[in-house]
Design a protein around this motif. Structure first.
Motif, short mmCIF file in Angstrom:
data_model
loop_
_atom_site.label_atom_id
_atom_site.label_comp_id
_atom_site.label_asym_id
_atom_site.label_seq_id
_atom_site.Cartn_x
_atom_site.Cartn_y
_atom_site.Cartn_z
N PRO A 26 0.77 -1.21 -0.09
CA PRO A 26 0.08 -0.01 -0.02
C PRO A 26 0.83 1.27 0.01
O PRO A 26 1.84 1.27 0.40
N ALA A 27 0.18 2.31 -0.37
CA ALA A 27 1.03 3.61 -0.35
C ALA A 27 1.59 3.81 0.85
O ALA A 27 2.79 4.63 1.12
N GLU A 28 0.95 3.51 2.28
CA GLU A 28 1.54 4.10 3.31
C GLU A 28 2.77 3.14 3.54
O GLU A 28 3.46 3.50 4.40
N HIS A 29 2.97 2.18 2.75
CA HIS A 29 4.49 1.55 2.94
C HIS A 29 5.55 2.14 2.13
O HIS A 29 6.65 1.38 2.02
N LEU A 30 5.07 3.07 1.51
CA LEU A 30 6.26 3.42 0.53
C LEU A 30 6.81 4.76 0.82
O LEU A 30 6.01 5.70 1.59
N GLN A 31 8.21 5.14 0.71
CA GLN A 31 8.73 6.46 1.08
C GLN A 31 9.21 7.00 -0.22
O GLN A 31 10.08 6.51 -1.09
N LEU A 32 8.93 8.05 -0.82
CA LEU A 32 9.35 8.92 -1.71
C LEU A 32 10.79 9.14 -1.61
O LEU A 32 11.33 9.37 -0.67
N GLY A 33 11.53 8.95 -2.60
CA GLY A 33 12.96 9.34 -2.47
C GLY A 33 13.65 9.10 -3.71
O GLY A 33 12.97 8.98 -4.79
N ARG A 34 14.95 9.00 -3.86
CA ARG A 34 15.82 9.06 -5.06
C ARG A 34 16.67 7.89 -4.83
O ARG A 34 17.81 8.08 -4.34
N PRO A 35 16.58 6.51 -4.94
CA PRO A 35 15.10 6.15 -5.87
C PRO A 35 14.31 5.75 -4.46
O PRO A 35 14.49 5.89 -3.58
N SER A 36 12.97 5.59 -4.80
CA SER A 36 11.91 5.45 -4.00
C SER A 36 12.19 4.03 -3.21
O SER A 36 12.83 3.07 -3.57
N ARG A 37 11.70 3.90 -1.94
CA ARG A 37 11.96 2.82 -0.92
C ARG A 37 10.78 2.43 -0.27
O ARG A 37 9.74 3.48 -0.20
#
Length: 325
Positions: free
Chosen positions: A134-145
């Motif tokens: 789910p979206a709440e398990h994702l962290q935006l970043g470079r790259p995403s994690r």
């Protein structure tokens, strides 16, 4: 430098290369340049082909950041850093740097054949699939994690053995990178995570105060041998008014246990430990000390010492209930 930092007048290609540490997919490159120009840059050595579909806009060895981008771009759309790799990027120290772990949605087929043909300056990549991302398990970043909590739960499930699974969870909490409640929230969403029972129990032990792996082992030892559960990381003020934290303490029996890691062998740490031990003794408590390796390797021996000390202090084990006729 492996690629130029964009300046005034930079092109869309310059900015994309900057944002992705100089790593592009072939589709990204040909979307901004002609196919002929991309092939020319590779043929003349200005750019480097890393694997099928992934390019380096330079010709040097891959840096750590570039390896992370290669991993997610080669794995395909929707791929994110995960497990110990994502946790390390979140600041958790002491975790294995290789292999790189990537998570992709279950409905996608990762390019495993591509990832098996990586160059020698690229870390191996392990691709995992999950139907729960789910979206709440994702962290935006470079790259995403994945988030730190999801990364640690996944890392514990993917670990080669139970000891390493516990070590990963303990490291994240001990270093204050994640809270036990955040791990519980992730577990609530992952009904089929590997080692779920062990992870749940470890998180509960951590929530109870056992933040170091040796202390988690100690709680499990007490449970296994029928000993009362101690308070963990109990705050206490010493004779000089300084706050001290007791590894394990049975207040009712005035028994204090210290679990010593390798750092306690340092001369300065050893002297500090002796002063603290003397402070405990002069306050009227008993103290036992065990090296962390002994708690793990010879639990029966440790349990026997604890049982004798607790019994001498007045503890009596609860007799098992009589069997019903």
């Amino acid at each position: 430098m492996f690629f130029d930092v964009p300046r005034d007048g930079a092109t869309a290609l310059d900015w994309l290369a900057f944002e992705q540490s100089g790593i592009l997919t072939t589709a990204q490159a040909t979307g901004l340049l002609t196919e002929g120009l991309v092939r020319s840059r590779i043929r003349t050595g200005r750019w480097r082909s890393i694997c099928r579909g992934v390019l380096l806009t330079g010709n040097g060895r891959l840096t750590r950041d570039q390896q992370l981008w290669v991993a997610v771009l080669a794995a395909g759309a929707g791929a994110v850093l995960a497990g110990t790799t994502a946790a390390s990027e979140a600041g958790v120290r002491g975790l294995p740097r290789e292999p790189l772990h990537v998570l992709v949605p279950a409905e996608r087929r990762a390019a495993r054949a591509v990832l098996r043909r990586l160059p020698i300056d690229m870390a191996p990549v392990h691709v995992h699939r999950s139907s729960v991302l789910p979206a709440e398990h994702l962290q935006l970043g470079r790259p995403s994690r994945t988030t730190t909590a999801r990364a640690l739960v996944d890392a514990a499930g993917w670990a080669p053995n139970e000891a390493q699974a516990q070590a990963v969870l303990a490291a994240g909490c001990q270093q204050r990178r994640v809270l036990p409640g955040e791990l519980r929230d992730v577990l609530a969403a992952l009904a089929r995570v590997p080692r779920r029972r062990l992870i749940v129990q470890t998180v509960e032990d951590i929530a109870g105060g056992a933040e170091a792996l040796s202390e988690i082992d100690f709680v499990r030892l007490c449970r296994r041998y029928g000993l009362p559960r101690p308070d963990l990381q109990r705050r206490r003020t010493d004779a000089a008014g300084r706050a001290r934290w007791l590894d394990a303490y049975w207040q009712a029996y005035q028994l204090h246990v210290e679990i010593d890691g390798a750092h306690h062998m340092d001369v300065r740490q050893w002297a500090a430990d002796m002063r603290r031990q003397n402070d405990v003794w002069t306050a009227g408590d008993r103290i036992l000390r065990f090296p962390a390796w002994l708690v793990r390797a010879r639990p029966a021996e440790v349990a026997a010492d604890l049982r004798r000390a607790l019994t001498a202090a007045g503890w009596r084990p609860v007799a098992p209930a009589a069997p019903r006729g």
